[in-house]
Design a protein around this motif. Sequence first.
Motif, PDB file in Angstrom:
ATOM      1  N   THR A  79       1.369  -3.374  17.246  1.00  0.00           N
ATOM      2  CA  THR A  79       1.913  -3.668  18.655  1.00  0.00           C
ATOM      3  C   THR A  79       0.998  -3.109  19.649  1.00  0.00           C
ATOM      4  OG1 THR A  79       4.208  -2.875  17.619  1.00  0.00           O
ATOM      5  CG2 THR A  79       3.781  -2.569  20.079  1.00  0.00           C
ATOM      6  N   THR A  80       0.564  -3.962  20.465  1.00  0.00           N
ATOM      7  CA  THR A  80      -0.289  -3.748  21.531  1.00  0.00           C
ATOM      8  C   THR A  80       0.367  -3.613  22.872  1.00  0.00           C
ATOM      9  OG1 THR A  80      -2.179  -5.236  20.305  1.00  0.00           O
ATOM     10  CG2 THR A  80      -2.567  -4.510  22.614  1.00  0.00           C
ATOM     11  N   ARG A  81       0.215  -2.426  23.486  1.00  0.00           N
ATOM     12  CA  ARG A  81       0.747  -2.166  24.909  1.00  0.00           C
ATOM     13  C   ARG A  81      -0.466  -2.060  26.001  1.00  0.00           C
ATOM     14  NH1 ARG A  81       2.383   1.558  21.440  1.00  0.00           N
ATOM     15  NH2 ARG A  81       1.124   3.147  22.558  1.00  0.00           N
ATOM     16  N   ASP A  82      -0.170  -1.988  27.257  1.00  0.00           N
ATOM     17  CA  ASP A  82      -0.956  -1.717  28.236  1.00  0.00           C
ATOM     18  C   ASP A  82      -1.599  -0.367  27.848  1.00  0.00           C
ATOM     19  OD1 ASP A  82      -0.233  -4.110  29.501  1.00  0.00           O
ATOM     20  OD2 ASP A  82       0.913  -3.099  30.989  1.00  0.00           O
ATOM     21  N   ASP A  83      -1.219   0.513  27.162  1.00  0.00           N
ATOM     22  CA  ASP A  83      -1.587   2.025  27.088  1.00  0.00           C
ATOM     23  C   ASP A  83      -2.115   2.270  25.703  1.00  0.00           C
ATOM     24  OD1 ASP A  83       1.002   2.080  26.302  1.00  0.00           O
ATOM     25  OD2 ASP A  83       1.660   4.022  27.059  1.00  0.00           O
ATOM     26  N   GLY A  84      -2.095   1.341  24.968  1.00  0.00           N
ATOM     27  CA  GLY A  84      -2.597   1.523  23.476  1.00  0.00           C
ATOM     28  C   GLY A  84      -1.899   0.744  22.404  1.00  0.00           C
ATOM     29  N   GLN A  85      -2.261   1.167  21.104  1.00  0.00           N
ATOM     30  CA  GLN A  85      -1.615   0.306  19.895  1.00  0.00           C
ATOM     31  C   GLN A  85      -1.006   1.263  19.013  1.00  0.00           C
ATOM     32  OE1 GLN A  85      -5.155  -1.531  18.243  1.00  0.00           O
ATOM     33  NE2 GLN A  85      -4.605  -3.590  19.068  1.00  0.00           N
ATOM     34  N   ASP A  86      -0.023   0.441  18.364  1.00  0.00           N
ATOM     35  CA  ASP A  86       0.710   1.197  17.031  1.00  0.00           C
ATOM     36  C   ASP A  86       0.197   0.149  16.140  1.00  0.00           C
ATOM     37  OD1 ASP A  86       1.719   3.469  18.455  1.00  0.00           O
ATOM     38  OD2 ASP A  86       3.253   2.071  18.944  1.00  0.00           O
ATOM     39  N   VAL A  87      -0.015   0.527  14.857  1.00  0.00           N
ATOM     40  CA  VAL A  87      -0.189  -0.052  13.837  1.00  0.00           C
ATOM     41  C   VAL A  87       0.431   0.358  12.550  1.00  0.00           C
ATOM     42  CG1 VAL A  87      -2.075  -1.136  12.018  1.00  0.00           C
ATOM     43  CG2 VAL A  87      -2.609  -0.756  14.525  1.00  0.00           C
ATOM     44  N   VAL A  88       1.323  -0.633  12.042  1.00  0.00           N
ATOM     45  CA  VAL A  88       1.925  -0.345  10.871  1.00  0.00           C
ATOM     46  C   VAL A  88       1.329  -1.100   9.571  1.00  0.00           C
ATOM     47  CG1 VAL A  88       4.201  -0.667   9.550  1.00  0.00           C
ATOM     48  CG2 VAL A  88       4.134  -0.330  11.944  1.00  0.00           C
ATOM     49  N   VAL A  89       0.645  -0.209   8.642  1.00  0.00           N
ATOM     50  CA  VAL A  89       0.117  -0.890   7.622  1.00  0.00           C
ATOM     51  C   VAL A  89       0.932  -0.849   6.298  1.00  0.00           C
ATOM     52  CG1 VAL A  89      -1.797  -0.481   5.981  1.00  0.00           C
ATOM     53  CG2 VAL A  89      -2.024   0.436   8.177  1.00  0.00           C
ATOM     54  N   TYR A  90       0.908  -2.201   5.738  1.00  0.00           N
ATOM     55  CA  TYR A  90       1.646  -2.653   4.481  1.00  0.00           C
ATOM     56  C   TYR A  90       0.706  -2.315   3.492  1.00  0.00           C
ATOM     57  CZ  TYR A  90       5.058  -4.778   7.416  1.00  0.00           C
ATOM     58  OH  TYR A  90       6.107  -5.097   8.595  1.00  0.00           O
ATOM     59  N   ALA A  91       0.830  -1.109   2.822  1.00  0.00           N
ATOM     60  CA  ALA A  91      -0.331  -0.941   1.714  1.00  0.00           C
ATOM     61  C   ALA A  91       0.021  -1.310   0.756  1.00  0.00           C
ATOM     62  CB  ALA A  91      -0.406   0.750   1.563  1.00  0.00           C
ATOM     63  N   PRO A  92      -0.920  -1.880  -0.084  1.00  0.00           N
ATOM     64  CA  PRO A  92      -0.581  -2.680  -1.321  1.00  0.00           C
ATOM     65  C   PRO A  92      -0.518  -1.769  -2.426  1.00  0.00           C
ATOM     66  CG  PRO A  92      -3.079  -2.972  -0.661  1.00  0.00           C
ATOM     67  CD  PRO A  92      -2.435  -2.086   0.367  1.00  0.00           C
ATOM     68  N   THR A  93      -0.008  -2.003  -3.494  1.00  0.00           N
ATOM     69  CA  THR A  93       0.202  -1.029  -4.548  1.00  0.00           C
ATOM     70  C   THR A  93      -0.449  -1.931  -5.874  1.00  0.00           C
ATOM     71  OG1 THR A  93       2.667  -1.848  -5.335  1.00  0.00           O
ATOM     72  CG2 THR A  93       2.136   0.270  -3.753  1.00  0.00           C
ATOM     73  N   ALA A  94      -1.316  -1.157  -6.725  1.00  0.00           N
ATOM     74  CA  ALA A  94      -1.983  -1.626  -7.833  1.00  0.00           C
ATOM     75  C   ALA A  94      -0.661  -1.488  -8.914  1.00  0.00           C
ATOM     76  CB  ALA A  94      -3.107  -0.916  -8.062  1.00  0.00           C
ATOM     77  N   SER A  95      -1.054  -2.490  -9.918  1.00  0.00           N
ATOM     78  CA  SER A  95      -0.086  -2.618 -10.848  1.00  0.00           C
ATOM     79  C   SER A  95      -0.847  -2.733 -12.113  1.00  0.00           C
ATOM     80  CB  SER A  95       0.948  -3.724 -10.870  1.00  0.00           C
ATOM     81  OG  SER A  95       0.158  -4.887 -10.812  1.00  0.00           O
ATOM     82  N   GLY A  96      -0.422  -2.345 -13.305  1.00  0.00           N
ATOM     83  CA  GLY A  96      -1.191  -2.319 -14.460  1.00  0.00           C
ATOM     84  C   GLY A  96      -0.206  -1.959 -15.696  1.00  0.00           C
ATOM     85  N   THR A  97      -0.618  -2.224 -16.818  1.00  0.00           N
ATOM     86  CA  THR A  97       0.227  -1.771 -18.162  1.00  0.00           C
ATOM     87  C   THR A  97       0.088  -0.262 -18.495  1.00  0.00           C
ATOM     88  OG1 THR A  97      -1.396  -2.698 -19.608  1.00  0.00           O
ATOM     89  CG2 THR A  97       0.036  -4.107 -19.019  1.00  0.00           C
ATOM     90  N   GLY A  98       0.968   0.211 -19.147  1.00  0.00           N
ATOM     91  CA  GLY A  98       0.621   1.529 -19.745  1.00  0.00           C
ATOM     92  C   GLY A  98      -0.848   1.843 -20.343  1.00  0.00           C
ATOM     93  N   GLU A  99      -1.193   0.538 -21.048  1.00  0.00           N
ATOM     94  CA  GLU A  99      -2.770   0.700 -21.948  1.00  0.00           C
ATOM     95  C   GLU A  99      -3.675   0.580 -20.964  1.00  0.00           C
ATOM     96  OE1 GLU A  99      -4.366  -2.538 -24.754  1.00  0.00           O
ATOM     97  OE2 GLU A  99      -2.200  -2.137 -24.904  1.00  0.00           O
ATOM     98  N   SER A 100      -3.608  -0.071 -19.817  1.00  0.00           N
ATOM     99  CA  SER A 100      -4.635  -0.279 -18.932  1.00  0.00           C
ATOM    100  C   SER A 100      -4.859   1.149 -18.195  1.00  0.00           C
ATOM    101  CB  SER A 100      -4.354  -1.407 -18.108  1.00  0.00           C
ATOM    102  OG  SER A 100      -3.626  -1.154 -17.127  1.00  0.00           O
ATOM    103  N   ILE A 101      -3.977   1.897 -17.909  1.00  0.00           N
ATOM    104  CA  ILE A 101      -4.183   3.258 -17.255  1.00  0.00           C
ATOM    105  C   ILE A 101      -4.062   4.295 -18.276  1.00  0.00           C
ATOM    106  CG2 ILE A 101      -3.132   2.361 -15.083  1.00  0.00           C
ATOM    107  CD1 ILE A 101      -0.561   3.709 -15.815  1.00  0.00           C
ATOM    108  N   GLY A 102      -4.096   4.174 -19.451  1.00  0.00           N
ATOM    109  CA  GLY A 102      -4.426   5.121 -20.393  1.00  0.00           C
ATOM    110  C   GLY A 102      -3.209   6.052 -20.992  1.00  0.00           C
ATOM    111  N   LEU A 103      -2.068   5.445 -20.781  1.00  0.00           N
ATOM    112  CA  LEU A 103      -0.782   6.115 -21.062  1.00  0.00           C
ATOM    113  C   LEU A 103      -0.568   5.705 -22.785  1.00  0.00           C
ATOM    114  CD1 LEU A 103       1.418   5.871 -17.984  1.00  0.00           C
ATOM    115  CD2 LEU A 103       0.166   7.763 -18.750  1.00  0.00           C
ATOM    116  N   VAL A 104      -0.956   4.553 -23.142  1.00  0.00           N
ATOM    117  CA  VAL A 104      -0.455   4.101 -24.274  1.00  0.00           C
ATOM    118  C   VAL A 104      -2.058   3.804 -25.255  1.00  0.00           C
ATOM    119  CG1 VAL A 104       0.361   2.285 -25.718  1.00  0.00           C
ATOM    120  CG2 VAL A 104       1.298   2.734 -23.558  1.00  0.00           C
ATOM    121  N   GLY A 105      -1.762   4.419 -26.444  1.00  0.00           N
ATOM    122  CA  GLY A 105      -3.067   4.189 -27.076  1.00  0.00           C
ATOM    123  C   GLY A 105      -3.148   4.886 -28.018  1.00  0.00           C
TER     124      GLY A 105
END
Length: 105
Positions: A79-105
Motif C-alpha cells: 500500500t503506497t500512500r503520500d506519506d509512506g508504504q505498508d507491505v504485507v509479505v506472504y512468506a513461503p513455507t518449505a515442505s518436506g517429508t519426515g525423512e528429508s528433515i531427519g525425523l524418520v530414519g
Amino acid sequence: MLERRPERLACPNCDHEEVAQLAVNEQRWHNCRGLAGLSTPLVPAGMNCKVEAHERDDYVGGDRVQTDGEGRPIMNVTTTRDDGQDVVVYAPTASGTGESIGLVG
Ligand SMILES: [Zn+2]
C-alpha cells in the motif's frame, strides 16, 4: 479503550466499500476482485493511495506460496500512500517429508 467513530473504508482496486469502527492500528481486509481474489487491506475512503500485488520473481520449487486467483505466486501486497508504504509479505513455507528433515530414519 479509546472509542473510535465509524470510518468509511474502500478499496482502490475494486468497488468494495464498508463502514467499520476500528481499534487503533486495526486493519480491515477483503478478498479483492480487482486483484484476483487476494486478501488485501482496505484504506480510508477517498485516500490518495494505491494497493498493488507483486509477483514472486524467484523459483518457487517445493515452497508453499500464496497464489492469486489466476495461480500467480504473490510475494507481497504494498500500500503506497503520500506519506509512506505498508507491505504485507506472504512468506513461503518449505515442505518436506519426515525423512528429508531427519525425523524418520
Ligand atoms: Zn478490492
